[in-house]
Design an enzyme around this catalytic site. Structure first.
Site, PDB file in Angstrom:
ATOM      1  N   THR A  94      12.165  25.508 -39.566  1.00  0.00           N
ATOM      2  CA  THR A  94      13.062  26.408 -40.017  1.00  0.00           C
ATOM      3  C   THR A  94      12.578  27.794 -40.346  1.00  0.00           C
ATOM      4  OG1 THR A  94      14.249  24.213 -40.817  1.00  0.00           O
ATOM      5  CG2 THR A  94      15.459  26.414 -41.628  1.00  0.00           C
ATOM      6  N   LYS A 170      21.150  26.536 -38.193  1.00  0.00           N
ATOM      7  CA  LYS A 170      20.456  25.544 -39.139  1.00  0.00           C
ATOM      8  C   LYS A 170      20.352  25.964 -40.556  1.00  0.00           C
ATOM      9  CE  LYS A 170      17.148  22.958 -40.956  1.00  0.00           C
ATOM     10  NZ  LYS A 170      17.781  21.904 -41.578  1.00  0.00           N
ATOM     11  N   LYS A 239      12.741  29.162 -49.613  1.00  0.00           N
ATOM     12  CA  LYS A 239      12.484  29.603 -48.426  1.00  0.00           C
ATOM     13  C   LYS A 239      13.814  29.847 -47.697  1.00  0.00           C
ATOM     14  CE  LYS A 239      11.206  27.358 -45.158  1.00  0.00           C
ATOM     15  NZ  LYS A 239      11.614  26.475 -43.973  1.00  0.00           N
TER      16      LYS A 239
HETATM   17  P1  NAP Z   1       5.469  20.326 -44.931  1.00  0.00           P
HETATM   18  O1  NAP Z   1       5.358  18.819 -45.294  1.00  0.00           O
HETATM   19  O2  NAP Z   1       4.989  21.057 -46.228  1.00  0.00           O
HETATM   20  O3  NAP Z   1       4.273  20.473 -43.755  1.00  0.00           O
HETATM   21  C1  NAP Z   1       4.152  21.826 -43.413  1.00  0.00           C
HETATM   22  C2  NAP Z   1       3.320  21.856 -42.245  1.00  0.00           C
HETATM   23  O4  NAP Z   1       2.897  23.318 -41.975  1.00  0.00           O
HETATM   24  C3  NAP Z   1       1.706  21.240 -42.297  1.00  0.00           C
HETATM   25  O5  NAP Z   1       1.415  20.627 -41.215  1.00  0.00           O
HETATM   26  C4  NAP Z   1       1.049  22.274 -42.654  1.00  0.00           C
HETATM   27  O6  NAP Z   1      -0.533  22.377 -42.487  1.00  0.00           O
HETATM   28  C5  NAP Z   1       1.487  23.652 -41.747  1.00  0.00           C
HETATM   29  N1  NAP Z   1       1.104  24.934 -42.424  1.00  0.00           N
HETATM   30  C6  NAP Z   1       1.472  25.438 -43.525  1.00  0.00           C
HETATM   31  N2  NAP Z   1       0.847  26.733 -43.464  1.00  0.00           N
HETATM   32  C7  NAP Z   1      -0.029  26.937 -42.598  1.00  0.00           C
HETATM   33  C8  NAP Z   1      -0.518  27.879 -42.023  1.00  0.00           C
HETATM   34  N3  NAP Z   1      -0.613  28.974 -42.484  1.00  0.00           N
HETATM   35  N4  NAP Z   1      -1.261  27.543 -40.644  1.00  0.00           N
HETATM   36  C9  NAP Z   1      -1.177  26.548 -40.037  1.00  0.00           C
HETATM   37  N5  NAP Z   1      -0.536  25.522 -40.711  1.00  0.00           N
HETATM   38  C10 NAP Z   1       0.164  25.719 -41.745  1.00  0.00           C
HETATM   39  O7  NAP Z   1       6.736  20.679 -44.433  1.00  0.00           O
HETATM   40  P2  NAP Z   1       7.992  19.803 -43.777  1.00  0.00           P
HETATM   41  O8  NAP Z   1       8.648  19.289 -44.781  1.00  0.00           O
HETATM   42  O9  NAP Z   1       7.314  18.861 -42.610  1.00  0.00           O
HETATM   43  O10 NAP Z   1       8.835  20.997 -42.996  1.00  0.00           O
HETATM   44  C11 NAP Z   1       8.277  21.705 -41.758  1.00  0.00           C
HETATM   45  C12 NAP Z   1       9.478  22.297 -41.395  1.00  0.00           C
HETATM   46  O11 NAP Z   1      10.635  21.555 -40.984  1.00  0.00           O
HETATM   47  C13 NAP Z   1       9.916  23.583 -42.352  1.00  0.00           C
HETATM   48  O12 NAP Z   1      10.289  24.676 -41.634  1.00  0.00           O
HETATM   49  C14 NAP Z   1      11.028  22.899 -42.808  1.00  0.00           C
HETATM   50  O13 NAP Z   1      12.055  23.875 -43.371  1.00  0.00           O
HETATM   51  C15 NAP Z   1      11.732  22.357 -41.826  1.00  0.00           C
HETATM   52  N6  NAP Z   1      12.498  20.983 -41.986  1.00  0.00           N
HETATM   53  C16 NAP Z   1      12.239  20.148 -43.138  1.00  0.00           C
HETATM   54  C17 NAP Z   1      12.815  19.005 -43.564  1.00  0.00           C
HETATM   55  C18 NAP Z   1      12.688  18.156 -44.519  1.00  0.00           C
HETATM   56  O14 NAP Z   1      13.603  17.293 -45.052  1.00  0.00           O
HETATM   57  N7  NAP Z   1      11.216  17.922 -44.965  1.00  0.00           N
HETATM   58  C19 NAP Z   1      14.185  18.772 -42.574  1.00  0.00           C
HETATM   59  C20 NAP Z   1      14.535  19.572 -41.539  1.00  0.00           C
HETATM   60  C21 NAP Z   1      13.665  20.739 -41.319  1.00  0.00           C
HETATM   61  P3  NAP Z   1      -1.306  21.382 -43.557  1.00  0.00           P
HETATM   62  O15 NAP Z   1      -0.956  19.924 -43.603  1.00  0.00           O
HETATM   63  O16 NAP Z   1      -2.610  21.924 -43.206  1.00  0.00           O
HETATM   64  O17 NAP Z   1      -0.985  21.987 -45.170  1.00  0.00           O
END
Ligand code: NAP
Length: 296
Positions: A94, A170, A239
Site C-alpha cells: 500500500t 486501496k 502511514k
Molecule cells: P511488515 O510485516 O512490517 O513487513 C514489511 C516488509 O518490508 C518486510 O519484508 C521488511 O523487511 C520490508 N522493509 C521495510 N523497510 C525496508 C527497507 N527500507 N528496505 C527493504 N525492505 C524493507 O508489513 P506487512 O504487514 O507485511 O505489510 C506490507 C505491505 O502490505 C504494507 O504496505 C501494508 O500497508 C500492506 N498491507 C498489509 C496488510 C496487513 O494486514 N498486514 C494488508 C494489506 C496490505 P525486514 O523483514 O527486513 O524488516
C-alpha cells in the site's frame, strides 16, 4: 511463471508461499535474510540482492511503505536497473498515489512495465490465498498476471489502465476500515461502561445490520482486546491514513474523518502503541473512559 518476490513480512511471506504452492518458479529476497529460510525449505531460490530477484518475468514488491519501495526500486542495483526490458514490476504494497505514478513513469522510461496490485485482507487471508486483489495497469500485462493474482487471492478487480487508481482505491478502503475501528471503539466503550459484555454486543451487531467482514474482524479484535501480535501494525495504519490525506490534498477533497482518525493514530503511537495491531486505536475510547491503556 518466473517470479521474483521482494519483501517477506507478515503479508509477503504468505503470498510468496502461495505462489510457490501454485507451481511458479520463485526467487525471494528480504532485507533480513532469515525470513527467506522457510520459503527456501519449500523450494524457493533465495536471492542475496534485489537485483538477483529481478532475473524473472515478474517481480512483486510487498514492502512496508513508500520509503522501502523507493529504496528497493530506485536504489543502486535496484529493480529499475536490474529488471529486464519487457518484464513487469507488480507493487502490492500500500503506497502513495504519487509514488505509484512515479513508478509508472520510471518503468515506462526503462522499457519495463508497472502494474499496481494492492490487496485487501490480513495475514490470515494471505496465508489462505483469500486476498482481494485490486489491480490497474496496461491491459496485456494485467491479463498476463492472472495466474499470480489467482494464486494469492480469491477475487481480482481490474480498475483502470492507470496503476495509481488501484493504490487510491486501496487507500480509500483502509480509510473506511480505520473509520470503523474508531466508531466501533467508541460504541464498545459506551456499552461496555454500562456493563454490557463486548462479545454479546458484537453478536448483536453482526447478527443484525452489521454482518460484514469489517465488523466481524475488527469487532472481534476489539471485543477480545487482542492487539498482539499485530496482523497489521498501527505504525502502518498511520502511514495509510497519512497517504489518504495526501491524496485528498492533491485532489482537493476535504476528508474531515480521515483527519480525526490520523490524530487517533498519533495518540496511539505517542502512547507506545506503534507495534500493536492497528485495531488498538479503537481502544483509545475505552481508555479515555477510565479503562486500561490499549495493549496493557
Ligand atoms: P511488515 O510485516 O512490517 O513487513 C514489511 C516488509 O518490508 C518486510 O519484508 C521488511 O523487511 C520490508 N522493509 C521495510 N523497510 C525496508 C527497507 N527500507 N528496505 C527493504 N525492505 C524493507 O508489513 P506487512 O504487514 O507485511 O505489510 C506490507 C505491505 O502490505 C504494507 O504496505 C501494508 O500497508 C500492506 N498491507 C498489509 C496488510 C496487513 O494486514 N498486514 C494488508 C494489506 C496490505 P525486514 O523483514 O527486513 O524488516
Amino acid at each position: 511463471m518466473r517470479i521474483g518476490f521482494v519483501g517477506l513480512g507478515n503479508m509477503g511471506a504468505a503470498m510468496a508461499a502461495n505462489l510457490l504452492a501454485a507451481g511458479h518458479e520463485l526467487t525471494v529476497y528480504n532485507r533480513s535474510p532469515e525470513k527467506a529460510r522457510p520459503l527456501a525449505e519449500r523450494g524457493a531460490t533465495t536471492a542475496s540482492s534485489v537485483a538477483q530477484a529481478c532475473d524473472a518475468d515478474v517481480v512483486v514488491t510487498m514492502l512496508a511503505d513508500d520509503a522501502a519501495t523507493e529504496a528497493v526500486t530506485f536504489g543502486e542495483s535496484g529493480i529499475l536497473s536490474a529488471l529486464p526490458p519487457g518484464a513487469t514490476h507488480v507493487a502490492s504494497s500500500t503506497i502513495s498515489v504519487a509514488l505509484s505514478q512515479r513508478l509508472t513513469e520510471a518503468h515506462i522510461a526503462a522499457g519495463q512495465t508497472f502494474v499496481a496490485a494492492p490487496v485487501f485482507g490480513r495475514p490470515e487471508a494471505a496465508a489462505a490465498g483469500k486476498l482481494f486483489v485490486v489491480t490497474a495497469g496496461p491491459p496485456p500485462a494485467v491479463s498476463a498476471l492472472e495466474p499470480v493474482f489467482t494464486a494469492v487471492g480469491q477475487r481480482t478487480f481490474v480498475l483502470s489502465t492507470e496503476p495509481r487508481v488501484a493504490h487510491l482505491v486501496k487507500l480509500s478502503g483502509n480509510f473506511l476500515i480505520a473509520s470503523v475501528i474508531e466508531s466501533l471503539g467508541e460504541a464498545m466503550a459506551l456499552v461496555g461502561k454500562a456493563g454490557v459484555d463486548r462479545q454479546d454486543y458484537l453478536e448483536v451487531l453482526t447478527s443484525t445490520l452489521f454482518d460484514a467482514p469489517v465488523y466481524r474482524t475488527y469487532g472481534g479484535l476489539l471485543a477480545s482486546r487482542q492487539f498482539e501480535p499485530a496482523g497489521f501494525a498501527a505504525r502502518l495504519g498511520l502511514k495509510d491514513v497519512r497517504l489518504v490525506l495526501a491524496a485528498g490534498e492533491e485532489l482537493q477533497v476535504p476528508l474531515p474523518v480521515a483527519s480525526l482518525v490520523r490524530d487517533r493514530y498519533l495518540a496511539l503511537l505517542a502512547g507506545g502503541g506503534a507495534e500493536l495491531d492497528w485495531s488498538a486505536m479503537g481502544e483509545l475510547s475505552a481508555w479515555e473512559a477510565g479503562g486500561p491503556k490499549p495493549g496493557s
